[in-house]
Design a protein around this motif. Structure first.
Motif, PDB file in Angstrom:
ATOM      1  N   HIS A  17      -6.709  17.991  23.578  1.00  0.00           N
ATOM      2  CA  HIS A  17      -6.415  16.690  23.645  1.00  0.00           C
ATOM      3  C   HIS A  17      -5.570  16.313  24.893  1.00  0.00           C
ATOM      4  CE1 HIS A  17      -5.240  12.533  22.807  1.00  0.00           C
ATOM      5  NE2 HIS A  17      -3.807  12.975  23.054  1.00  0.00           N
ATOM      6  N   SER A  47      -7.975  10.812  20.559  1.00  0.00           N
ATOM      7  CA  SER A  47      -7.261  10.502  19.524  1.00  0.00           C
ATOM      8  C   SER A  47      -7.156   9.348  18.867  1.00  0.00           C
ATOM      9  CB  SER A  47      -5.680  10.845  19.996  1.00  0.00           C
ATOM     10  OG  SER A  47      -5.360  10.074  21.218  1.00  0.00           O
ATOM     11  N   HIS A 106       2.488  12.293  28.849  1.00  0.00           N
ATOM     12  CA  HIS A 106       1.540  12.598  27.591  1.00  0.00           C
ATOM     13  C   HIS A 106       1.943  13.881  27.115  1.00  0.00           C
ATOM     14  CE1 HIS A 106      -2.445  13.192  25.605  1.00  0.00           C
ATOM     15  NE2 HIS A 106      -1.702  12.271  24.888  1.00  0.00           N
ATOM     16  N   HIS A 110       3.311  15.709  23.505  1.00  0.00           N
ATOM     17  CA  HIS A 110       2.407  16.645  22.702  1.00  0.00           C
ATOM     18  C   HIS A 110       3.301  17.816  22.664  1.00  0.00           C
ATOM     19  CE1 HIS A 110      -0.939  14.569  21.133  1.00  0.00           C
ATOM     20  NE2 HIS A 110      -0.938  13.759  22.514  1.00  0.00           N
TER      21      HIS A 110
HETATM   22 FE   LIG Z   1      -2.163  11.873  22.729  1.00  0.00          FE
END
Ligand SMILES: [Fe+2]
Length: 393
Positions: A17, A47, A106, A110
């Protein structure tokens, strides 16, 4: 492939992702001869961006993704890395640079989620394996039985991030803007995050069974989920406290953690604890005005400890690191808030309902990811993140 609860995701999915983010938001629009790795990945690893079209329905657990294999996901990553290097070698439009910085932030989010998800996955495994089998390094600090209150005066102050619009590398999330004025009444903030020792007193005083301390929705959640302790606490007759705590370094006797911040509590538990102590949770504006000007320093991911640590005893301690601190503020847009244009506007703005703000980062947040203005948000019953309590008055 393991996904132990709906909040968590498999490690393979996180890897795919975060890679998808660069392919979708940077390479497809900005690298003219870019060839996507595999067409299905466009929706498979989306997502929650509805404006991009399809995504996998929620009823399919991400743990069901036995294909693509890990090897294929790693090949996807290598493909995107090569294309990113090519893009970075050329003339980079300012919008592409901004999106790359967003993609890196981002990815840091994660990386933090990966550690919280691994912790939950290992706790869900009957063998209860440790992520890191080395013991905790000794930590020095002060043992407190009382809060020391730090007083802040009333007046108009400013919160939010003042973005340097002329610098494409200056970064904050859209939800931290615009910087704006707020009026604060005078308030007090506790010197340290609530410790396991203090929280144990709440438990021993039957805090979970006394409705006078609980918000209605919290009382229902605690009953439904049978909350009697923070997540990751378990009975252990061998320890003097009667409890042990699961950490990324395996089981620890609660007696060894009594002076460390309690974590993995929901907003409802944090709020009930504060009421029981005759105080309250701080608002996010109070928290930020107390933290602004402080260096981003504390027990963050960079310390390698992977668990909250005892307070040092200096000033208002532990604002950054250890555990995210629930605030009394609902997650809404600041006055004049504008989401990013296009699909990236879905990054933060559309979650501005039914969630509470948390501040300060945790022991699994990278220091370079944080700011005093940083706004994290979760639904109030969330417990799998490193979430703790600081009280205000
Ligand atoms: Fe994300």
């Amino acid at each position: 492939m393991v996904q132990s609860c709906p909040d968590a995701s498999p490690m393979k999915w996180h890897q795919a992702h975060t890679t998808w983010f660069f392919e979708t938001f940077v390479l497809r629009p900005f690298l003219s001869d870019y060839k996507p790795f595999r067409d299905e990945f466009r929706w498979l690893f989306n997502s929650y961006y509805n404006s991009l079209g399809e995504e996998i329905p929620r009823k399919h657990l991400r743990a069901a993704l036995s294909r693509p294999s890990l090897d294929e996901v790693l090949a996807f990553r290598a493909h995107v890395d090569r294309a990113m290097e090519k893009l970075l070698d050329g003339d980079l439009p300012e919008d592409a640079a901004r999106r790359i910085v967003l993609g890196l932030n981002h990815e840091q989010q994660h990386q933090e989620l990966m550690l919280t998800d691994i912790k939950h996955a290992f706790f869900s495994n009957p063998l209860r394996p440790a992520y890191d089998t080395t013991p905790f390094a000794a930590a020095r600090g002060v043992s407190r039985s009382e809060f020391i209150w730090h007083r802040f005066g009333c007046g108009v102050t400013e919160i939010g991030y003042a973005l340097d619009a002329g610098n494409a590398l200056d970064f904050c999330f859209d939800n931290e803007r615009p910087r704006h004025r707020v009026y604060l009444e005078s308030f007090g903030l506790a010197s340290h995050a609530v410790t396991c020792r203090e929280y144990l007193e709440f438990i021993s005083d039957d805090g979970y069974a006394r409705p006078e301390f609980w918000l209605s929705e919290g009382w229902d959640a605690a009953g439904r989920e049978a909350w009697r302790t923070p997540l990751y606490w378990e009975r252990d007759a061998a320890d003097s406290t009667g409890w042990r705590v699961f950490t990324l370094r395996g089981w620890q006797p609660l007696s060894s953690l009594l002076d460390t911040p309690v974590c993995h509590v929901s907003f409802f538990e944090a709020d009930a604890f504060a009421r029981w102590r005759g105080c309250r949770l701080p608002t996010e504006a109070e928290w930020e005005s107390a933290a602004s000007g402080s260096p981003i320093h504390g027990n963050l991911l960079d310390s390698g400890r992977l668990h909250p640590a005892i307070a040092s005893g200096d000033g208002v301690d532990q604002l950054f690191g250890d555990c995210w601190e629930w605030t009394a503020s609902p997650y809404t847009g600041y006055p004049g808030y504008k989401p990013l244009p296009g699909a990236l506007g879905e990054y933060n703005g559309k979650f501005m309902s039914s969630q509470m703000i948390l501040r300060g980062g945790s022991c699994v947040t990278p220091a370079s990811h944080l700011r005093a203005t940083y706004r994290n948000f979760f639904p109030p019953a969330t417990r799998w993140q490193f979430t703790g309590i600081r009280v205000a008055a």
